[in-house]
Design a protein around this motif. Sequence first.
Motif, PDB file in Angstrom:
ATOM      1  N   LEU A   4      32.014  97.583  35.407  1.00  0.00           N
ATOM      2  CA  LEU A   4      32.311  96.249  35.938  1.00  0.00           C
ATOM      3  C   LEU A   4      33.308  95.519  35.047  1.00  0.00           C
ATOM      4  CD1 LEU A   4      31.818  93.746  37.735  1.00  0.00           C
ATOM      5  CD2 LEU A   4      29.784  93.269  36.365  1.00  0.00           C
ATOM      6  N   ILE A   5      33.061  95.505  33.754  1.00  0.00           N
ATOM      7  CA  ILE A   5      33.959  94.807  32.831  1.00  0.00           C
ATOM      8  C   ILE A   5      35.321  95.499  32.781  1.00  0.00           C
ATOM      9  CG2 ILE A   5      34.294  94.032  30.456  1.00  0.00           C
ATOM     10  CD1 ILE A   5      32.087  92.570  32.050  1.00  0.00           C
ATOM     11  N   GLY A   6      35.318  96.821  32.815  1.00  0.00           N
ATOM     12  CA  GLY A   6      36.583  97.543  32.832  1.00  0.00           C
ATOM     13  C   GLY A   6      37.436  97.174  34.025  1.00  0.00           C
ATOM     14  N   ALA A   7      36.802  97.033  35.192  1.00  0.00           N
ATOM     15  CA  ALA A   7      37.535  96.657  36.402  1.00  0.00           C
ATOM     16  C   ALA A   7      38.077  95.227  36.310  1.00  0.00           C
ATOM     17  CB  ALA A   7      36.628  96.806  37.624  1.00  0.00           C
ATOM     18  N   ILE A   8      37.292  94.344  35.713  1.00  0.00           N
ATOM     19  CA  ILE A   8      37.775  92.964  35.533  1.00  0.00           C
ATOM     20  C   ILE A   8      38.997  92.948  34.623  1.00  0.00           C
ATOM     21  CG2 ILE A   8      37.192  90.715  34.517  1.00  0.00           C
ATOM     22  CD1 ILE A   8      34.309  91.191  35.512  1.00  0.00           C
ATOM     23  N   LEU A   9      39.006  93.785  33.596  1.00  0.00           N
ATOM     24  CA  LEU A   9      40.157  93.851  32.697  1.00  0.00           C
ATOM     25  C   LEU A   9      41.392  94.405  33.406  1.00  0.00           C
ATOM     26  CD1 LEU A   9      38.464  95.065  29.388  1.00  0.00           C
ATOM     27  CD2 LEU A   9      39.265  92.760  29.961  1.00  0.00           C
ATOM     28  N   VAL A  10      41.190  95.336  34.354  1.00  0.00           N
ATOM     29  CA  VAL A  10      42.322  95.817  35.156  1.00  0.00           C
ATOM     30  C   VAL A  10      42.916  94.667  35.968  1.00  0.00           C
ATOM     31  CG1 VAL A  10      43.000  97.316  37.079  1.00  0.00           C
ATOM     32  CG2 VAL A  10      41.484  98.191  35.289  1.00  0.00           C
ATOM     33  N   TRP A  11      42.037  93.870  36.559  1.00  0.00           N
ATOM     34  CA  TRP A  11      42.502  92.700  37.313  1.00  0.00           C
ATOM     35  C   TRP A  11      43.336  91.782  36.428  1.00  0.00           C
ATOM     36  CZ3 TRP A  11      40.396  87.535  36.757  1.00  0.00           C
ATOM     37  CH2 TRP A  11      40.899  86.615  37.682  1.00  0.00           C
TER      38      TRP A  11
ATOM     39  N   THR B  39      32.409 103.709  29.264  1.00  0.00           N
ATOM     40  CA  THR B  39      32.644 103.551  30.697  1.00  0.00           C
ATOM     41  C   THR B  39      33.630 102.420  30.973  1.00  0.00           C
ATOM     42  OG1 THR B  39      30.334 104.245  30.999  1.00  0.00           O
ATOM     43  CG2 THR B  39      31.505 103.465  32.939  1.00  0.00           C
ATOM     44  N   LEU B  40      33.604 101.394  30.125  1.00  0.00           N
ATOM     45  CA  LEU B  40      34.607 100.327  30.222  1.00  0.00           C
ATOM     46  C   LEU B  40      36.015 100.910  30.061  1.00  0.00           C
ATOM     47  CD1 LEU B  40      34.452  96.879  28.417  1.00  0.00           C
ATOM     48  CD2 LEU B  40      36.546  98.214  28.480  1.00  0.00           C
TER      49      LEU B  40
ATOM     50  N   ARG C 155      33.446  98.061  42.449  1.00  0.00           N
ATOM     51  CA  ARG C 155      33.264  97.485  43.789  1.00  0.00           C
ATOM     52  C   ARG C 155      32.652  96.087  43.669  1.00  0.00           C
ATOM     53  NH1 ARG C 155      33.502 100.341  48.602  1.00  0.00           N
ATOM     54  NH2 ARG C 155      33.200 102.320  47.471  1.00  0.00           N
ATOM     55  N   ILE C 156      31.717  95.924  42.736  1.00  0.00           N
ATOM     56  CA  ILE C 156      31.161  94.593  42.480  1.00  0.00           C
ATOM     57  C   ILE C 156      32.263  93.658  41.994  1.00  0.00           C
ATOM     58  CG2 ILE C 156      29.581  93.262  41.027  1.00  0.00           C
ATOM     59  CD1 ILE C 156      27.750  95.755  41.004  1.00  0.00           C
ATOM     60  N   ALA C 157      33.132  94.163  41.105  1.00  0.00           N
ATOM     61  CA  ALA C 157      34.248  93.349  40.612  1.00  0.00           C
ATOM     62  C   ALA C 157      35.141  92.916  41.757  1.00  0.00           C
ATOM     63  CB  ALA C 157      35.053  94.139  39.575  1.00  0.00           C
ATOM     64  N   HIS C 158      35.446  93.842  42.663  1.00  0.00           N
ATOM     65  CA  HIS C 158      36.267  93.496  43.842  1.00  0.00           C
ATOM     66  C   HIS C 158      35.609  92.408  44.671  1.00  0.00           C
ATOM     67  CE1 HIS C 158      37.699  94.011  48.034  1.00  0.00           C
ATOM     68  NE2 HIS C 158      38.876  94.261  47.452  1.00  0.00           N
ATOM     69  N   GLN C 159      34.297  92.476  44.778  1.00  0.00           N
ATOM     70  CA  GLN C 159      33.563  91.478  45.569  1.00  0.00           C
ATOM     71  C   GLN C 159      33.639  90.091  44.942  1.00  0.00           C
ATOM     72  OE1 GLN C 159      31.562  91.972  48.554  1.00  0.00           O
ATOM     73  NE2 GLN C 159      31.618  89.737  48.518  1.00  0.00           N
ATOM     74  N   ILE C 160      33.547  90.008  43.633  1.00  0.00           N
ATOM     75  CA  ILE C 160      33.387  88.701  42.991  1.00  0.00           C
ATOM     76  C   ILE C 160      34.690  88.099  42.469  1.00  0.00           C
ATOM     77  CG2 ILE C 160      31.011  89.246  42.362  1.00  0.00           C
ATOM     78  CD1 ILE C 160      31.936  89.728  39.497  1.00  0.00           C
ATOM     79  N   LEU C 161      35.719  88.903  42.260  1.00  0.00           N
ATOM     80  CA  LEU C 161      36.954  88.382  41.668  1.00  0.00           C
ATOM     81  C   LEU C 161      37.771  87.584  42.682  1.00  0.00           C
ATOM     82  CD1 LEU C 161      38.136  91.436  39.535  1.00  0.00           C
ATOM     83  CD2 LEU C 161      37.387  89.206  38.670  1.00  0.00           C
ATOM     84  N   PRO C 162      38.471  86.551  42.217  1.00  0.00           N
ATOM     85  CA  PRO C 162      39.319  85.749  43.112  1.00  0.00           C
ATOM     86  C   PRO C 162      40.675  86.415  43.338  1.00  0.00           C
ATOM     87  CG  PRO C 162      39.401  84.831  40.907  1.00  0.00           C
ATOM     88  CD  PRO C 162      38.425  85.987  40.847  1.00  0.00           C
ATOM     89  N   ILE C 163      40.657  87.586  43.943  1.00  0.00           N
ATOM     90  CA  ILE C 163      41.888  88.332  44.203  1.00  0.00           C
ATOM     91  C   ILE C 163      42.646  87.646  45.332  1.00  0.00           C
ATOM     92  CG2 ILE C 163      42.832  90.574  44.876  1.00  0.00           C
ATOM     93  CD1 ILE C 163      40.207  91.799  43.767  1.00  0.00           C
ATOM     94  N   ALA C 164      43.943  87.520  45.148  1.00  0.00           N
ATOM     95  CA  ALA C 164      44.759  86.734  46.088  1.00  0.00           C
ATOM     96  C   ALA C 164      44.671  87.265  47.511  1.00  0.00           C
ATOM     97  CB  ALA C 164      46.206  86.716  45.606  1.00  0.00           C
TER      98      ALA C 164
END
Length: 239
Positions: free
Chosen positions: A99-106, A16-17, A198-207
Amino acid sequence: MDTSNMTQLFSEFLGTLILVLLGDGVCAAVNLKKSKAEASGWIVIALGWGAAVTMAIYISGFMGPAHLNPAVTIAMAVVGNFEWGAVIPFAIAQVAGALIGAILVWLAYLPHWEETEDKGAVLGTFATGPAIRNYPANVVTEAIGTIVLILGLLAFSQHTFADGVNPFVVGILIVSIGLSLGGPTGYAINPARDLGPRIAHQILPIAVKGESDWGYSWVPIVGPIIGAVVAGGIWMVMI
């Protein structure tokens, strides 16, 4: 939990990652400013997600069933091909992998977030959203897409493919769903694929980041689960 079960849980996490890394990766490529693939369109996204599913199955499938989707896990339990007691552990592993996969995209697109001022495009890189917000209709769309997914997967199990071909066929199924049924909601057809990012979007420091649209978040969870149960029921009547 024995070693075999742990291996299968790791398979679901890793698969899934990879699924989300490549799937949300193509969304990032299309949505984010100054990406070389910027504005390349829906066909690229649909093809990218189909390829993402194929690669994720190839990478993780030798260790486990490669459901990579709680809706698939539930459907397999409904038809008697999977233990109900393992559904929740599988779902947790799948959401964690997403979640981890989305963080890696970021991380992969790190310089591009500051260049992208469209908050909707940023959220769309991570999670799905409706073209027209109508919750009952959106749930129906997600359920229909998931029914096609599950019936396709179950039907594939009744055929004999050359060794290594099955993941490719599943990828074609995903492309078909995306092109034909993805327009109304972005075709999550997978609660983990939407919830983890969506959790990743919530927690990441996206500009440049708006809300994570939690008001819609239940739709890509409930719709696919309904679709999974309905598809499982249809399959049992057919077989």
